[in-house]
Design a protein around this motif. Structure first.
Motif, PDB file in Angstrom:
ATOM      1  N   VAL A  54     -22.601  11.820 -19.491  1.00 49.47           N
ATOM      2  CA  VAL A  54     -21.494  12.720 -19.200  1.00 49.47           C
ATOM      3  C   VAL A  54     -22.018  14.151 -19.073  1.00 49.47           C
ATOM      4  CG1 VAL A  54     -19.232  13.551 -19.964  1.00 49.47           C
ATOM      5  CG2 VAL A  54     -19.971  11.230 -20.549  1.00 49.47           C
ATOM      6  N   ASP A  55     -21.736  14.761 -17.924  1.00 45.36           N
ATOM      7  CA  ASP A  55     -22.083  16.157 -17.698  1.00 45.36           C
ATOM      8  C   ASP A  55     -21.434  16.991 -18.805  1.00 45.36           C
ATOM      9  OD1 ASP A  55     -21.825  18.904 -16.764  1.00 45.36           O
ATOM     10  OD2 ASP A  55     -22.403  18.171 -14.783  1.00 45.36           O
ATOM     11  N   SER A  56     -22.180  17.931 -19.355  1.00 45.72           N
ATOM     12  CA  SER A  56     -21.669  18.743 -20.468  1.00 45.72           C
ATOM     13  C   SER A  56     -20.387  19.489 -20.090  1.00 45.72           C
ATOM     14  CB  SER A  56     -22.731  19.729 -20.935  1.00 45.72           C
ATOM     15  OG  SER A  56     -23.111  20.593 -19.884  1.00 45.72           O
ATOM     16  N   LYS A  57     -20.202  19.758 -18.806  1.00 46.70           N
ATOM     17  CA  LYS A  57     -18.986  20.436 -18.341  1.00 46.70           C
ATOM     18  C   LYS A  57     -17.737  19.587 -18.605  1.00 46.70           C
ATOM     19  CE  LYS A  57     -17.023  22.319 -14.063  1.00 46.70           C
ATOM     20  NZ  LYS A  57     -17.287  22.600 -12.659  1.00 46.70           N
ATOM     21  N   TYR A  58     -17.882  18.277 -18.604  1.00 45.38           N
ATOM     22  CA  TYR A  58     -16.737  17.372 -18.766  1.00 45.38           C
ATOM     23  C   TYR A  58     -16.711  16.665 -20.114  1.00 45.38           C
ATOM     24  CZ  TYR A  58     -16.255  18.308 -13.859  1.00 45.38           C
ATOM     25  OH  TYR A  58     -16.100  18.951 -12.665  1.00 45.38           O
ATOM     26  N   ASP A  59     -17.673  16.958 -20.966  1.00 50.16           N
ATOM     27  CA  ASP A  59     -17.719  16.288 -22.264  1.00 50.16           C
ATOM     28  C   ASP A  59     -16.878  17.057 -23.279  1.00 50.16           C
ATOM     29  OD1 ASP A  59     -18.647  14.398 -24.207  1.00 50.16           O
ATOM     30  OD2 ASP A  59     -19.921  16.013 -24.984  1.00 50.16           O
ATOM     31  N   ASN A  60     -15.897  16.371 -23.839  1.00 51.30           N
ATOM     32  CA  ASN A  60     -15.073  16.998 -24.875  1.00 51.30           C
ATOM     33  C   ASN A  60     -15.255  16.308 -26.228  1.00 51.30           C
ATOM     34  OD1 ASN A  60     -13.695  14.613 -24.618  1.00 51.30           O
ATOM     35  ND2 ASN A  60     -11.865  15.505 -23.718  1.00 51.30           N
ATOM     36  N   GLY A  61     -16.223  15.404 -26.320  1.00 55.26           N
ATOM     37  CA  GLY A  61     -16.528  14.751 -27.589  1.00 55.26           C
ATOM     38  C   GLY A  61     -15.676  13.538 -27.916  1.00 55.26           C
ATOM     39  N   PHE A  62     -14.740  13.174 -27.052  1.00 56.10           N
ATOM     40  CA  PHE A  62     -13.855  12.047 -27.344  1.00 56.10           C
ATOM     41  C   PHE A  62     -14.641  10.756 -27.585  1.00 56.10           C
ATOM     42  CE2 PHE A  62     -10.939   8.567 -26.508  1.00 56.10           C
ATOM     43  CZ  PHE A  62      -9.777   8.984 -27.134  1.00 56.10           C
ATOM     44  N   ALA A  63     -15.715  10.564 -26.853  1.00 54.12           N
ATOM     45  CA  ALA A  63     -16.482   9.316 -26.936  1.00 54.12           C
ATOM     46  C   ALA A  63     -17.292   9.186 -28.221  1.00 54.12           C
ATOM     47  CB  ALA A  63     -17.427   9.207 -25.738  1.00 54.12           C
ATOM     48  N   GLU A  64     -17.521  10.269 -28.915  1.00 48.11           N
ATOM     49  CA  GLU A  64     -18.403  10.241 -30.085  1.00 48.11           C
ATOM     50  C   GLU A  64     -17.981   9.241 -31.152  1.00 48.11           C
ATOM     51  OE1 GLU A  64     -19.665  13.982 -31.702  1.00 48.11           O
ATOM     52  OE2 GLU A  64     -19.982  14.798 -29.692  1.00 48.11           O
ATOM     53  N   LYS A  65     -16.682   9.134 -31.410  1.00 52.16           N
ATOM     54  CA  LYS A  65     -16.261   8.225 -32.479  1.00 52.16           C
ATOM     55  C   LYS A  65     -16.339   6.747 -32.085  1.00 52.16           C
ATOM     56  CE  LYS A  65     -11.300   8.743 -31.621  1.00 52.16           C
ATOM     57  NZ  LYS A  65     -10.044   9.203 -32.166  1.00 52.16           N
ATOM     58  N   TYR A  66     -16.581   6.464 -30.807  1.00 49.16           N
ATOM     59  CA  TYR A  66     -16.693   5.081 -30.330  1.00 49.16           C
ATOM     60  C   TYR A  66     -18.144   4.672 -30.066  1.00 49.16           C
ATOM     61  CZ  TYR A  66     -11.723   5.756 -29.559  1.00 49.16           C
ATOM     62  OH  TYR A  66     -10.391   6.026 -29.734  1.00 49.16           O
ATOM     63  N   ALA A  67     -18.998   5.638 -29.807  1.00 48.14           N
ATOM     64  CA  ALA A  67     -20.376   5.348 -29.404  1.00 48.14           C
ATOM     65  C   ALA A  67     -21.247   4.958 -30.596  1.00 48.14           C
ATOM     66  CB  ALA A  67     -20.973   6.564 -28.706  1.00 48.14           C
ATOM     67  N   LYS A  68     -22.200   4.068 -30.320  1.00 46.53           N
ATOM     68  CA  LYS A  68     -23.194   3.701 -31.327  1.00 46.53           C
ATOM     69  C   LYS A  68     -24.195   4.830 -31.511  1.00 46.53           C
ATOM     70  CE  LYS A  68     -25.335   0.043 -30.405  1.00 46.53           C
ATOM     71  NZ  LYS A  68     -25.995  -1.198 -30.009  1.00 46.53           N
ATOM     72  N   SER A  69     -24.540   5.495 -30.404  1.00 51.05           N
ATOM     73  CA  SER A  69     -25.463   6.618 -30.496  1.00 51.05           C
ATOM     74  C   SER A  69     -25.103   7.660 -29.447  1.00 51.05           C
ATOM     75  CB  SER A  69     -26.907   6.153 -30.310  1.00 51.05           C
ATOM     76  OG  SER A  69     -27.130   5.773 -28.971  1.00 51.05           O
ATOM     77  N   VAL A  70     -25.441   8.902 -29.781  1.00 52.64           N
ATOM     78  CA  VAL A  70     -25.189  10.029 -28.886  1.00 52.64           C
ATOM     79  C   VAL A  70     -26.465  10.859 -28.836  1.00 52.64           C
ATOM     80  CG1 VAL A  70     -23.782  12.062 -28.427  1.00 52.64           C
ATOM     81  CG2 VAL A  70     -22.770  10.098 -29.625  1.00 52.64           C
ATOM     82  N   THR A  71     -26.958  11.087 -27.626  1.00 49.18           N
ATOM     83  CA  THR A  71     -28.134  11.935 -27.441  1.00 49.18           C
ATOM     84  C   THR A  71     -27.845  12.907 -26.307  1.00 49.18           C
ATOM     85  OG1 THR A  71     -29.125  10.314 -25.927  1.00 49.18           O
ATOM     86  CG2 THR A  71     -29.766  10.176 -28.248  1.00 49.18           C
ATOM     87  N   THR A  72     -28.738  13.847 -26.135  1.00 44.94           N
ATOM     88  CA  THR A  72     -28.632  14.803 -25.035  1.00 44.94           C
ATOM     89  C   THR A  72     -29.881  14.667 -24.182  1.00 44.94           C
ATOM     90  OG1 THR A  72     -27.395  16.309 -26.473  1.00 44.94           O
ATOM     91  CG2 THR A  72     -28.301  17.229 -24.443  1.00 44.94           C
ATOM     92  N   ASP A  73     -29.681  14.511 -22.863  1.00 44.62           N
ATOM     93  CA  ASP A  73     -30.848  14.371 -21.981  1.00 44.62           C
ATOM     94  C   ASP A  73     -31.410  15.742 -21.615  1.00 44.62           C
ATOM     95  OD1 ASP A  73     -29.262  15.374 -19.909  1.00 44.62           O
ATOM     96  OD2 ASP A  73     -29.094  13.469 -18.848  1.00 44.62           O
ATOM     97  N   GLU A  74     -32.484  15.752 -20.827  1.00 43.62           N
ATOM     98  CA  GLU A  74     -33.167  16.996 -20.474  1.00 43.62           C
ATOM     99  C   GLU A  74     -32.304  17.942 -19.637  1.00 43.62           C
ATOM    100  OE1 GLU A  74     -34.036  13.748 -17.617  1.00 43.62           O
ATOM    101  OE2 GLU A  74     -34.459  13.923 -19.746  1.00 43.62           O
ATOM    102  N   ASP A  75     -31.248  17.431 -18.992  1.00 43.37           N
ATOM    103  CA  ASP A  75     -30.353  18.270 -18.194  1.00 43.37           C
ATOM    104  C   ASP A  75     -29.174  18.805 -18.999  1.00 43.37           C
ATOM    105  OD1 ASP A  75     -31.901  17.850 -15.884  1.00 43.37           O
ATOM    106  OD2 ASP A  75     -30.827  15.978 -15.440  1.00 43.37           O
TER     107      ASP A  75
END
Length: 181
Positions: A47-68
């Motif tokens: 998810v592009d950081s412009k459109y990420d509001n964190g909603f997915a965090e509570k459902y995801a097994k892991s969350v990372t940030t890529d080089e972009d």
């Protein structure tokens, strides 16, 4: 009085949305197990950081940030389905509230996000569609859906807003396409 009718309409549209979005239970558990065994065990959404509001965090097994700077969410199948269902319902309810705010109670019957059509669907009662008001409000409705469609495993670059007959979605009154930048 108009507010009470509009609020009642909004509640009914959201209730109809929840009823329509329920999971179907398989009567044959063996076929259900076989089909789930064929599905991939992990789903990744970037998810592009412009459109990420964190909603997915509570459902995801892991969350990372890529080089972009994009968020990379990894889900198992069940949590991805739960995430998309709940996020779709939340955004659809917000869009419904916006449409109800802009129109009287006779305007329409439902609003929801359709993954297959990559669109916001607005079910309008026959005779209530107005091209001028639809063209003014469509961009705002599309923008409300951008974070949802960009948060899918296969994100999209264009969202449509489709105003259709509430009783026959094949009868399209107006369709507006908006690129997601």
């Amino acid at each position: 009085m108009k507010r009470i009718v509009a609020l009642t309409l909004a509640v009914l549209m959201v209730a109809a949305l929840f009823c329509a979005c329920g999971e179907k239970k398989s009567e044959d558990t063996a076929s259900s197990s076989a089909s789930s065994a064929e599905e991939p065990k992990e789903v990744k959404a970037v998810v592009d950081s412009k459109y990420d509001n964190g909603f997915a965090e509570k459902y995801a097994k892991s969350v990372t940030t890529d080089e972009d700077g994009n968020k990379v969410y990894e889900f198992d199948n069940q949590s991805y389905k739960e995430y998309t269902r709940n996020y779709n319902n939340q955004i659809s309810a917000s869009i419904t509230t916006e449409v109800v705010k802009n129109h009287d109670s006779k305007f329409g019957q439902y609003c929801y996000l359709n993954d297959d059509k990559k669109a916001v669907i607005v079910g309008v009662n026959p005779g209530m569609y107005d091209e001028a008001s639809a063209s003014k409000e469509a961009e705002g409705l599309a923008q409300m859906s951008f974070s949802y469609f960009k948060g899918l495993e296969d994100s999209i670059d264009t969202v449509s807003v489709i105003y259709c007959n509430a009783n026959d979605q094949e009868e399209v009154y107006g369709k507006f396409d908006f690129p997601i930048e």
